[in-house]
Design a protein around this motif. Structure first.
Motif, PDB file in Angstrom:
ATOM      1  N   GLY A 180       0.775  -1.237   0.000  1.00 57.95           N
ATOM      2  CA  GLY A 180       0.000   0.000   0.000  1.00 57.95           C
ATOM      3  C   GLY A 180       0.803   1.281   0.000  1.00 57.95           C
ATOM      4  N   CYS A 181       2.086   1.206  -0.285  1.00 58.38           N
ATOM      5  CA  CYS A 181       2.917   2.417  -0.313  1.00 58.38           C
ATOM      6  C   CYS A 181       2.575   3.253  -1.546  1.00 58.38           C
ATOM      7  N   SER A 182       2.191   4.493  -1.316  1.00 55.48           N
ATOM      8  CA  SER A 182       1.875   5.389  -2.431  1.00 55.48           C
ATOM      9  C   SER A 182       3.132   6.066  -2.966  1.00 55.48           C
ATOM     10  N   VAL A 183       4.165   6.117  -2.136  1.00 57.08           N
ATOM     11  CA  VAL A 183       5.460   6.678  -2.520  1.00 57.08           C
ATOM     12  C   VAL A 183       6.510   5.639  -2.149  1.00 57.08           C
ATOM     13  N   VAL A 184       7.445   5.354  -3.053  1.00 59.70           N
ATOM     14  CA  VAL A 184       8.538   4.431  -2.743  1.00 59.70           C
ATOM     15  C   VAL A 184       9.848   5.110  -3.116  1.00 59.70           C
ATOM     16  N   ARG A 185      10.719   5.230  -2.156  1.00 60.14           N
ATOM     17  CA  ARG A 185      12.051   5.814  -2.365  1.00 60.14           C
ATOM     18  C   ARG A 185      13.061   4.687  -2.387  1.00 60.14           C
ATOM     19  N   THR A 186      13.995   4.715  -3.322  1.00 56.36           N
ATOM     20  CA  THR A 186      15.008   3.657  -3.416  1.00 56.36           C
ATOM     21  C   THR A 186      16.400   4.272  -3.446  1.00 56.36           C
ATOM     22  N   GLU A 187      17.353   3.498  -2.936  1.00 51.92           N
ATOM     23  CA  GLU A 187      18.751   3.903  -3.064  1.00 51.92           C
ATOM     24  C   GLU A 187      19.666   2.706  -2.996  1.00 51.92           C
ATOM     25  N   LYS A 188      20.844   2.890  -3.580  1.00 48.72           N
ATOM     26  CA  LYS A 188      21.858   1.848  -3.613  1.00 48.72           C
ATOM     27  C   LYS A 188      23.065   2.375  -2.855  1.00 48.72           C
ATOM     28  N   VAL A 189      23.063   2.082  -1.556  1.00 51.17           N
ATOM     29  CA  VAL A 189      24.125   2.585  -0.683  1.00 51.17           C
ATOM     30  C   VAL A 189      24.180   1.719   0.568  1.00 51.17           C
ATOM     31  N   SER A 190      25.358   1.579   1.131  1.00 48.28           N
ATOM     32  CA  SER A 190      25.514   0.787   2.349  1.00 48.28           C
ATOM     33  C   SER A 190      24.787   1.440   3.524  1.00 48.28           C
ATOM     34  N   ALA A 191      24.353   0.597   4.447  1.00 50.78           N
ATOM     35  CA  ALA A 191      23.649   1.105   5.632  1.00 50.78           C
ATOM     36  C   ALA A 191      24.564   1.173   6.848  1.00 50.78           C
ATOM     37  N   ARG A 192      25.864   1.072   6.637  1.00 50.29           N
ATOM     38  CA  ARG A 192      26.778   1.148   7.785  1.00 50.29           C
ATOM     39  C   ARG A 192      26.621   2.466   8.530  1.00 50.29           C
ATOM     40  N   THR A 193      26.438   3.519   7.748  1.00 46.10           N
ATOM     41  CA  THR A 193      26.187   4.831   8.348  1.00 46.10           C
ATOM     42  C   THR A 193      25.025   5.472   7.598  1.00 46.10           C
ATOM     43  N   ARG A 194      24.572   6.606   8.070  1.00 48.94           N
ATOM     44  CA  ARG A 194      23.501   7.315   7.367  1.00 48.94           C
ATOM     45  C   ARG A 194      24.057   8.273   6.332  1.00 48.94           C
ATOM     46  N   GLU A 195      25.365   8.378   6.272  1.00 50.13           N
ATOM     47  CA  GLU A 195      26.011   9.245   5.303  1.00 50.13           C
ATOM     48  C   GLU A 195      25.718   8.764   3.887  1.00 50.13           C
ATOM     49  N   GLY A 196      25.354   9.670   3.012  1.00 50.65           N
ATOM     50  CA  GLY A 196      25.111   9.321   1.622  1.00 50.65           C
ATOM     51  C   GLY A 196      23.750   8.695   1.356  1.00 50.65           C
ATOM     52  N   ARG A 197      22.914   8.617   2.375  1.00 51.88           N
ATOM     53  CA  ARG A 197      21.587   8.025   2.204  1.00 51.88           C
ATOM     54  C   ARG A 197      20.560   9.147   2.029  1.00 51.88           C
ATOM     55  N   GLY A 198      20.646   9.787   0.872  1.00 54.00           N
ATOM     56  CA  GLY A 198      19.824  10.958   0.580  1.00 54.00           C
ATOM     57  C   GLY A 198      18.334  10.683   0.590  1.00 54.00           C
ATOM     58  N   GLU A 199      17.925   9.527   0.083  1.00 52.98           N
ATOM     59  CA  GLU A 199      16.495   9.211   0.042  1.00 52.98           C
ATOM     60  C   GLU A 199      15.946   9.034   1.456  1.00 52.98           C
ATOM     61  N   LEU A 200      16.717   8.382   2.316  1.00 48.90           N
ATOM     62  CA  LEU A 200      16.286   8.228   3.711  1.00 48.90           C
ATOM     63  C   LEU A 200      16.199   9.601   4.375  1.00 48.90           C
ATOM     64  N   SER A 201      17.184  10.443   4.134  1.00 47.69           N
ATOM     65  CA  SER A 201      17.160  11.804   4.693  1.00 47.69           C
ATOM     66  C   SER A 201      15.925  12.559   4.229  1.00 47.69           C
ATOM     67  N   SER A 202      15.588  12.393   2.960  1.00 47.06           N
ATOM     68  CA  SER A 202      14.414  13.051   2.409  1.00 47.06           C
ATOM     69  C   SER A 202      13.143  12.576   3.115  1.00 47.06           C
ATOM     70  N   ILE A 203      13.054  11.280   3.340  1.00 50.74           N
ATOM     71  CA  ILE A 203      11.888  10.732   4.051  1.00 50.74           C
ATOM     72  C   ILE A 203      11.813  11.316   5.451  1.00 50.74           C
ATOM     73  N   LEU A 204      12.941  11.358   6.145  1.00 45.78           N
ATOM     74  CA  LEU A 204      12.964  11.876   7.518  1.00 45.78           C
ATOM     75  C   LEU A 204      12.622  13.367   7.551  1.00 45.78           C
ATOM     76  N   ASP A 205      13.063  14.096   6.542  1.00 48.49           N
ATOM     77  CA  ASP A 205      12.782  15.533   6.482  1.00 48.49           C
ATOM     78  C   ASP A 205      11.304  15.828   6.242  1.00 48.49           C
ATOM     79  N   PHE A 206      10.675  15.017   5.393  1.00 53.49           N
ATOM     80  CA  PHE A 206       9.318  15.340   4.961  1.00 53.49           C
ATOM     81  C   PHE A 206       8.219  14.524   5.625  1.00 53.49           C
ATOM     82  N   ALA A 207       8.571  13.628   6.532  1.00 57.73           N
ATOM     83  CA  ALA A 207       7.544  12.835   7.224  1.00 57.73           C
ATOM     84  C   ALA A 207       6.637  13.762   8.030  1.00 57.73           C
ATOM     85  N   ARG A 208       5.343  13.467   8.015  1.00 57.72           N
ATOM     86  CA  ARG A 208       4.335  14.265   8.703  1.00 57.72           C
ATOM     87  C   ARG A 208       3.580  13.395   9.700  1.00 57.72           C
ATOM     88  N   PRO A 209       2.858  14.013  10.632  1.00 61.63           N
ATOM     89  CA  PRO A 209       2.069  13.230  11.591  1.00 61.63           C
ATOM     90  C   PRO A 209       1.129  12.256  10.880  1.00 61.63           C
TER      91      PRO A 209
END
Length: 183
Positions: free
Chosen positions: A28-57
């Motif tokens: 049921g995801c209306s928006v899907v963000r994808t990225e190809k990057v290691s999860a060792r750190t959050r550095e370089g994970r732009g799509e995740l950052s975007s989700i965290l920035d724009f998440a709403r209640p």
């Protein structure tokens, strides 16, 4: 209006997010963000950052598995915390866990700790295997990909690190590392 946001991640560019994207859309995801990057750190994970920035209640961030969100318990819990501060929550499809309730948060913490522990076990087994192979003379390490003699000669001929890096097809940091090995 709330949004169900899917997050698909793979660690390397030769892997595909297609299977994850399909499962997220089926969930049921209306928006899907994808990225190809290691999860060792959050550095370089732009799509995740975007989700965290724009998440709403009321928003829900969905991942297929916990390790798609992060590799360390601390990182996963920080991501969940940031989303909770915005009134959003996380849903994991496999195993089915949601941070909407307190039990989901407990399960997420336990699973994160188990995943982190397993990653440590994998590294230990890998290290032991490499050491055993070295002892038998089987493992020689990764073959050198750069011609060290050429790099040292070019430097002694007065060529700068930037020009050497361009000539041999690597970064300046790699050139400096080779040049500093003998010091």
């Amino acid at each position: 209006m709330t949004t169900t946001i899917g997050y698909a991640r793979v660690s390397t560019t030769d892997q595909s997010t297609d299977g994850q994207v399909q499962r997220l859309k089926e969930a049921g995801c209306s928006v899907v963000r994808t990225e190809k990057v290691s999860a060792r750190t959050r550095e370089g994970r732009g799509e995740l950052s975007s989700i965290l920035d724009f998440a709403r209640p009321g928003d829900k961030v969905v991942v297929t598995k916990l390790d798609r969100l992060g590799r360390s318990t601390r990182d996963v819990l920080n991501i969940v915390h940031e989303l909770e501060l915005k009134g959003a929550h996380v849903q994991i499809l496999d195993p089915a866990i949601s941070t909407e309730g307190p039990m989901g948060k407990v399960m997420l913490t336990v699973l994160g700790m188990v995943a982190e522990m397993e990653l440590g076990f994998i590294r230990d087994r890998q290290r032991a295997g490499i050491e055993a192979a070295k002892a038998k003379g089987i493992y020689k390490g990764r073959p050198a990909s750069l011609d060290r003699q050429r790099i040292v000669k070019m430097r002694s001929d007065g060529v700068g690190a930037t020009e050497i890096a361009k000539a041999v097809g690597c970064s300046r940091a790699a050139i400096y590392k080779i040049l500093n090995e003998g010091k």
